[in-house]
Scaffold this motif. Structure first.
Motif, mmCIF file in Angstrom:
data_model
loop_
_atom_site.group_PDB
_atom_site.id
_atom_site.type_symbol
_atom_site.label_atom_id
_atom_site.label_comp_id
_atom_site.label_asym_id
_atom_site.label_seq_id
_atom_site.Cartn_x
_atom_site.Cartn_y
_atom_site.Cartn_z
ATOM 1 N N LYS A 42 0.831 -1.205 0.000
ATOM 2 C CA LYS A 42 0.000 0.000 0.000
ATOM 3 C C LYS A 42 0.865 1.254 0.000
ATOM 4 N N ALA A 45 2.180 1.683 -3.530
ATOM 5 C CA ALA A 45 1.127 2.161 -4.431
ATOM 6 C C ALA A 45 0.924 3.662 -4.263
ATOM 7 N N SER A 117 -4.734 3.868 -8.746
ATOM 8 C CA SER A 117 -4.773 3.657 -7.298
ATOM 9 C C SER A 117 -5.467 4.781 -6.537
ATOM 10 N N TYR A 134 -2.065 -6.547 -7.558
ATOM 11 C CA TYR A 134 -1.679 -5.149 -7.421
ATOM 12 C C TYR A 134 -2.871 -4.313 -6.975
ATOM 13 N N LEU A 135 -3.997 -4.481 -7.643
ATOM 14 C CA LEU A 135 -5.163 -3.645 -7.368
ATOM 15 C C LEU A 135 -5.703 -3.843 -5.956
ATOM 16 N N CYS A 138 -4.155 -1.446 -3.372
ATOM 17 C CA CYS A 138 -4.300 0.000 -3.527
ATOM 18 C C CYS A 138 -5.030 0.604 -2.339
ATOM 19 N N GLU A 141 -8.988 0.731 -2.927
ATOM 20 C CA GLU A 141 -9.083 -0.592 -3.564
ATOM 21 C C GLU A 141 -10.361 -0.705 -4.379
#
Length: 263
Positions: A42, A45, A117, A134-135, A138, A141
């Motif tokens: 996090k 990101a 993000s 990856y997502l 974030c 999210e």
């Protein structure tokens, strides 16, 4: 409960560490800063979205703008990273809060991820496990949907009839698609015969955006993946010739140039 000040301090320290040591894995950062890998992801990101570092799958490298590039990266490689990052940023400019997106597998399509993000309320479907991972890290999210299907090691994604059926069950605002090659006269091309999921994504979206570096224009492959009549936008870099740009635009496709200088 952690204060925002302590988070800011840690993130500043992470930037300093990455600038000093170059490419650093998530596991190493978690150990260095005595926190979880989820927290580090996090952090990365957020820092990537601010342009302070460049997040890569599994870790991060210094931002090119900082002129603190790892020794393993030559100036040519750094320019490639920067060019692809600008393509991702350009693609993200088309996304509005609350959009429903479908993102195909591929290294170029993944460059949009850091720029998503900070956009809230997104719904994102993908066939790439790395993209989904990856997502989910974030800060904002999105709702993440996976296609399922059969794992294809070559493309590092899920393919096959089951994946196609799931994609066809949804409708999306934008499909972000990569390209192994581009034929100026026909559209995107590939050697891989697994084109069903990509085509399903294009059919399920109101707008189809192809993300590809200009060097793909020199790669003409035998299998047509998407014809220009199914593509809304091509996002590429400054390497595309004026003639190729004109030829593609004459087929009804908007061509966006992701300029390195931001102009």
């Amino acid at each position: 409960m952690r204060s925002s000040k302590s988070v800011d301090v840690r993130r500043q320290a992470i930037v300093t560490w990455i600038n000093q040591h170059g490419h650093t894995q998530v596991e190493a950062l978690a150990a260095q800063f005595n926190t979880s890998e989820v927290t580090i992801r996090k952090d990365l990101a957020a820092l990537d979205a601010q342009g302070l570092i460049i997040r890569q799958f599994g870790g991060a490298v210094p931002a090119v703008a900082n002129h603190s590039v790892p020794d393993a990266l030559s100036p040519k490689t750094s320019n490639v990273i920067s060019s692809l990052s600008h393509i991702g940023e350009c693609a993200a400019s088309l996304v509005k809060p609350g959009s429903k997106l479908v993102i195909d597998c591929g290294s170029t399509t993944s460059t949009i991820l850091p720029f998503l993000s900070q956009i809230g309320g997104l719904v994102v479907m993908t066939n790439a496990l790395a993209t989904a991972n990856y997502l989910t890290q974030c800060e904002k999210e999105p709702t993440v949907l996976m296609t399922g299907g059969t794992w294809d090691a070559q493309s590092q994604s899920f393919q096959g009839a089951m994946a196609e059926q799931l994609v066809n069950a949804y409708s999306f605002d934008i499909a972000f698609i990569g390209a192994a090659g581009i034929d100026v006269n026909r559209g995107t091309t590939t050697f891989n015969e697994l084109t069903g999921v990509t085509r399903a994504m294009a059919q399920a979206a109101s707008k189809v955006v192809v993300m590809a570096s200009s060097k793909k224009l020199t790669h003409k492959m035998p299998n047509l993946e998407l014809g220009w009549d199914t593509i809304s936008v091509l996002i590429t870099d400054e390497g595309i010739s004026a003639q190729d740009k004109q030829n593609i635009e004459e087929q009804g496709v908007a061509v966006m140039i992701a300029a390195l200088n931001g102009e």
